[in-house]
Scaffold this active site. Structure first.
Site, PDB file in Angstrom:
ATOM      1  N   CYS A 199      -1.823  19.593  -4.904  1.00  0.00           N
ATOM      2  CA  CYS A 199      -2.159  20.962  -4.543  1.00  0.00           C
ATOM      3  C   CYS A 199      -2.473  21.783  -5.788  1.00  0.00           C
ATOM      4  CB  CYS A 199      -1.054  21.670  -3.762  1.00  0.00           C
ATOM      5  SG  CYS A 199      -0.636  20.869  -2.235  1.00  0.00           S
TER       6      CYS A 199
ATOM      7  N   LYS B 114      -6.942   0.486 -10.890  1.00  0.00           N
ATOM      8  CA  LYS B 114      -8.193   1.253 -10.996  1.00  0.00           C
ATOM      9  C   LYS B 114      -9.143   0.868  -9.865  1.00  0.00           C
ATOM     10  CE  LYS B 114      -7.566   3.575 -13.137  1.00  0.00           C
ATOM     11  NZ  LYS B 114      -6.641   4.245 -13.983  1.00  0.00           N
TER      12      LYS B 114
ATOM     13  N   GLU C 123      -3.495  -2.686 -14.887  1.00  0.00           N
ATOM     14  CA  GLU C 123      -4.283  -1.456 -14.918  1.00  0.00           C
ATOM     15  C   GLU C 123      -5.647  -1.674 -14.235  1.00  0.00           C
ATOM     16  OE1 GLU C 123      -3.803   1.462 -15.206  1.00  0.00           O
ATOM     17  OE2 GLU C 123      -5.755   2.343 -15.633  1.00  0.00           O
TER      18      GLU C 123
ATOM     19  N   GLU D 240      -7.725   2.052  -6.313  1.00  0.00           N
ATOM     20  CA  GLU D 240      -7.679   3.475  -5.985  1.00  0.00           C
ATOM     21  C   GLU D 240      -9.046   4.073  -5.717  1.00  0.00           C
ATOM     22  OE1 GLU D 240      -6.108   6.136  -9.016  1.00  0.00           O
ATOM     23  OE2 GLU D 240      -6.766   4.795 -10.587  1.00  0.00           O
TER      24      GLU D 240
ATOM     25  N   ARG E 201      -6.641  18.178  -7.760  1.00  0.00           N
ATOM     26  CA  ARG E 201      -5.209  18.129  -7.458  1.00  0.00           C
ATOM     27  C   ARG E 201      -4.949  17.909  -5.965  1.00  0.00           C
ATOM     28  NH1 ARG E 201      -2.119  20.328 -11.680  1.00  0.00           N
ATOM     29  NH2 ARG E 201      -0.420  20.567 -10.210  1.00  0.00           N
TER      30      ARG E 201
ATOM     31  N   HIS F 205       2.590 -20.669  -7.701  1.00  0.00           N
ATOM     32  CA  HIS F 205       3.899 -20.673  -7.050  1.00  0.00           C
ATOM     33  C   HIS F 205       3.855 -19.946  -5.713  1.00  0.00           C
ATOM     34  CE1 HIS F 205       5.727 -22.590 -10.485  1.00  0.00           C
ATOM     35  NE2 HIS F 205       5.042 -21.758 -11.255  1.00  0.00           N
TER      36      HIS F 205
ATOM     37  N   TRP G   8      -3.104  19.022  -0.841  1.00  0.00           N
ATOM     38  CA  TRP G   8      -2.872  17.591  -0.685  1.00  0.00           C
ATOM     39  C   TRP G   8      -1.690  17.508   0.279  1.00  0.00           C
ATOM     40  CZ3 TRP G   8       1.118  14.041  -1.640  1.00  0.00           C
ATOM     41  CH2 TRP G   8       0.718  12.684  -1.634  1.00  0.00           C
TER      42      TRP G   8
ATOM     43  N   LYS H  86      -4.442  14.144  -8.287  1.00  0.00           N
ATOM     44  CA  LYS H  86      -3.963  14.027  -9.664  1.00  0.00           C
ATOM     45  C   LYS H  86      -2.655  14.799  -9.776  1.00  0.00           C
ATOM     46  CE  LYS H  86      -5.997  13.189 -13.943  1.00  0.00           C
ATOM     47  NZ  LYS H  86      -6.242  11.749 -14.014  1.00  0.00           N
TER      48      LYS H  86
ATOM     49  N   ASN I 145       2.895  24.937  -3.958  1.00  0.00           N
ATOM     50  CA  ASN I 145       2.722  23.554  -4.418  1.00  0.00           C
ATOM     51  C   ASN I 145       4.120  22.976  -4.592  1.00  0.00           C
ATOM     52  OD1 ASN I 145       2.068  21.165  -5.742  1.00  0.00           O
ATOM     53  ND2 ASN I 145       1.788  22.151  -7.718  1.00  0.00           N
ATOM     54  N   GLY I 146       4.404  21.879  -3.897  1.00  0.00           N
ATOM     55  CA  GLY I 146       5.737  21.271  -4.003  1.00  0.00           C
ATOM     56  C   GLY I 146       6.231  20.880  -2.626  1.00  0.00           C
TER      57      GLY I 146
HETATM   58  C1  F6R Z   1      -4.191   6.105 -11.740  1.00  0.00           C
HETATM   59  C2  F6R Z   1      -3.482   7.320 -12.087  1.00  0.00           C
HETATM   60  C3  F6R Z   1      -2.054   7.417 -11.727  1.00  0.00           C
HETATM   61  C4  F6R Z   1      -1.278   8.185 -12.821  1.00  0.00           C
HETATM   62  C5  F6R Z   1       0.161   8.422 -12.374  1.00  0.00           C
HETATM   63  C6  F6R Z   1       0.967   9.115 -13.460  1.00  0.00           C
HETATM   64  O1  F6R Z   1      -5.500   6.136 -12.205  1.00  0.00           O
HETATM   65  O2  F6R Z   1      -4.037   8.230 -12.643  1.00  0.00           O
HETATM   66  O3  F6R Z   1      -1.486   6.188 -11.493  1.00  0.00           O
HETATM   67  O4  F6R Z   1      -1.317   7.438 -13.997  1.00  0.00           O
HETATM   68  O5  F6R Z   1       0.162   9.222 -11.230  1.00  0.00           O
HETATM   69  O6  F6R Z   1       0.428  10.347 -13.793  1.00  0.00           O
HETATM   70  P1  F6R Z   1       0.803  11.063 -15.134  1.00  0.00           P
HETATM   71  O7  F6R Z   1       0.234  10.260 -16.250  1.00  0.00           O
HETATM   72  O8  F6R Z   1       0.181  12.416 -15.037  1.00  0.00           O
HETATM   73  O9  F6R Z   1       2.299  11.113 -15.204  1.00  0.00           O
END
Ligand code: F6R
Length: 607
Positions: free
Chosen positions: A2, A484, A480, A487, A27, A503, A76, A602, A100-101
């Site tokens: 949010c 990527k 990683e 998502e 966000r 295994h 969100w 994010k 937000n929260g």
């Molecule tokens: C994936 C991604 C998330 C963040 C995770 C932690 O591309 O961006 O997995 O890495 O939510 O976020 P931060 O780094 O802001 O603590």
């Protein structure tokens, strides 16, 4: 999670709010809304869908409205599905707010309010907060907010307007972020600095449990004892362009391309006479000599950076390092003492679970160091030491440049650690530093590999399942690569230590199942080749990434990407670019919105 914004001043508030919401959209983007004062009343416009849908609604329904004070929210969803009713702002009685929260005790509060004859119209915890504040309101907003937050449990950042106080916005936060600034054209508050950049590069973080009162001329902050508090001003050198797409189709692509610059800005200031130097970060060498154990804790991509960092720290210092998912670490009764260093890694510096893990470590007397991108964020402020990464604002939900600079920070940390403990000579430390510096050039070179990777992305257009395999550093990196891809392209993928596949999981390898194999490490290269043959002989389509000197038999794979010449210990910097490109082009070939993947947002400020 949010995005929220409040503005009061002399400008067109609807424009300030909707533009701000566009900046904050990463966000959360399932619905959006604004509320603003029109004379002595508050008008609200809400809309399911992206901020652009809200903008259309504002144009259609309120083109004539002239307002200079309002609040805006991009959601969100947590409590209550995606709908216009559940979107913010929420109004109850005299109170209109954005949140937000998560208010954890909202159910019991709702029951209390129902007993008093009040009924919410939405399914959200946020509306309950508006009801509680309204219930506590007897004409004094500060008193009402103070009384209401005493009843709330959970995390919140609120911007609140009271119908009786036109032109004034109140704000308070606990857990969730809020930053604010004062300019000649008014005052503005938001979840994130990117929404303020257009107006100022100076800002402050609203201290938790303090009430901000924003008017056209000023922001007053008072603590719970009603004393006025002066905020600590911060400065960012990000410019407005850094938070814009700048000609790229997606923020993600732009941010992939910003990696050489981000690495330069993160490594450069810490390279003094070719040695790692943390004097500007105020990290003393005594930290390294005082600890006998390191725990790295973080979430998602940041945690994956920790997995790579563990490898380098352990190999240079022989100090044991464990990497824990922050949401698990918190609840597993970890063994902590004053000789344990907890490293938290976070782009946003606001991730709720990472922050809670940090607090737990502090309570148990451990030393804490954070690797954080956002200046003044909660994790940075609460850590004993901070190593800031200098990636600039990262807008795409999928983290790219923040990841590579987190790797750089981890490597710098490992080098200084080993040097300070006398485990690495000056000469060897300098060699490592130069290799780290050279990664900038290599990453630059790898940016031109997009043409090589595009066909792989296209090939994955119809793929449902895929496997990543690797050993050692490559396994850490493959984690990683997998997140990527998942998502943003929605392709199901799993990551396996290559030796582990047989295994159990190899039963899933059948004709044409794609396997992305990372084989950049000489010490396990032969073993990797055997593992690749195992999947190949079961029909897998293999996409192979190797270091420059690998001799690859053409029958081994369908695609082969060879990295430029790199020391094995540094290949994650190079291979990360290839993996980012694979995810990006797979998502593009499937026609997806790369920057705003479904269900994600994010900065995860809920637990
Ligand atoms: C994936 C991604 C998330 C963040 C995770 C932690 O591309 O961006 O997995 O890495 O939510 O976020 P931060 O780094 O802001 O603590």
């Amino acid at each position: 999670m949010c995005g929220i914004i409040g503005y009061t001043g002399i400008l067109d508030a609807k424009k300030v709010l909707t533009e701000g919401l566009q900046e904050l959209e990463y966000r959360g983007y399932d619905s959006a809304g604004i509320a603003y004062f029109m004379d002595n009343t508050i008008k609200t416009i809400k809309q399911e869908g992206k901020v652009s849908c809200l903008c259309e609604s504002v144009k259609e329904t309120a083109a004539e409205d002239v307002t200079t004070c309002g609040i805006g929210h991009t959601r969100w969803a947590t409590h209550g599905g995606v709908s216009t009713t559940n979107s913010h702002p929420h109004t109850f009685g005299k109170v209109t707010l954005i949140h937000n929260g998560i208010i954890e005790n909202y159910k019991s509060l709702e029951e209390e309010l129902q007993q008093k004859g009040m009924e919410p119209v939405s399914q959200t915890d946020s509306e309950i907060a508006a009801m509680v504040i309204n219930d506590c309101y007897e004409g004094n907003p500060v008193k009402a907010i103070k009384a209401a937050v005493a009843k709330l449990e959970g995390a919140y950042a609120f911007c609140i307007m009271f119908e009786d106080f036109p032109g004034v916005i109140y704000a308070i936060r606990a857990g969730s972020p809020l930053v604010a600034t004062h300019t000649e054209k008014g005052t503005i508050i938001a979840s994130d600095m990117v929404a303020l950049l257009k107006y100022s590069k100076n800002y402050f973080v609203l201290p938790e449990h303090h009430i901000a009162r924003l008017t056209v001329d000023d922001i007053t902050i008072t603590n719970m004892e009603h004393q006025v508090v002066e905020p600590k001003m911060l400065h960012v050198n990000w410019d407005v362009a850094s938070a814009r797409k700048g000609g790229y189709d997606y923020f993600m692509l732009k941010e992939i391309h910003e990696q050489p610059e981000a690495l330069k800005n993160t490594i450069g200031p810490r390279m003094v006479n070719d040695l790692p130097d943390f004097s500007e970060d105020h990290i003393p060498d005594s930290l390294f000599t005082d600890i006998n154990r390191v725990i790295i804790t973080a979430c998602g991509t940041a945690m994956h950076a920790g997995l790579v960092g563990k490898n380098m720290i352990e190999s240079l210092t022989r100090i044991p390092v464990t990497v824990d998912i922050a949401s698990e670490f918190r609840y597993q009764n970890p063994i902590l003492d004053k000789h344990t260093l907890i490293i938290t890694i976070s782009q946003s510096g606001e991730t709720a679970d990472t922050l809670a893990a940090l607090r737990l470590a502090k309570e148990n007397g451990s030393k804490t160091l954070s690797i954080v991108n956002v200046k003044g964020s909660s994790i940075a402020r609460e850590s004993d030491y901070v190593l800031y990464t200098h990636a600039g604002p990262e807008i795409a939900v999928a983290s790219t440049k923040a990841y590579t600079v987190q790797l750089a920070a981890m490597y710098l940390f490992a080098f200084r650690f080993a040097y300070a403990k006398g485990l690495l000579s000056e000469e060897d430390t300098k060699k490592y530093m130069r290799k780290l510096e050279n990664t900038i050039q290599t990453v630059e070179e790898l940016l031109s590999y997009d043409e090589e990777v595009k066909p792989i992305g296209k090939k994955l257009k119809k793929t449902k399942d895929l496997f990543f395999i690797g050993r050692g550093l490559d396994y850490a990196l493959a984690s990683e690569g997998s997140i990527k891809l998942k998502e943003i392209s929605y392709i199901h993928s799993e990551v396996y230590a290559a030796g582990e596949l047989k295994h159990g999981t190899i039963s899933l390898i059948t004709d044409n199942v794609p396997v992305i194999a990372l084989a950049t490490q000489a010490n396990v290269y032969a073993k990797m080749i055997s593992n690749i043959r195992e999947v190949r002989s079961r029909g897998a389509k293999v996409i192979l990434i190797t270091n420059a000197d690998a001799h690859v038999d053409a029958s081994l794979c369908d695609y082969h990407i060879m990295l430029p010449e790199m020391d094995d210990a540094f290949t994650p910097f190079g291979a990360a670019i290839i993996l980012q490109y694979i995810a990006y082009y797979a998502a593009v070939s499937r026609g997806l919105n790369v920057d705003q993947p479904r269900n994600l947002a994010k900065s995860v400020t809920v637990e």
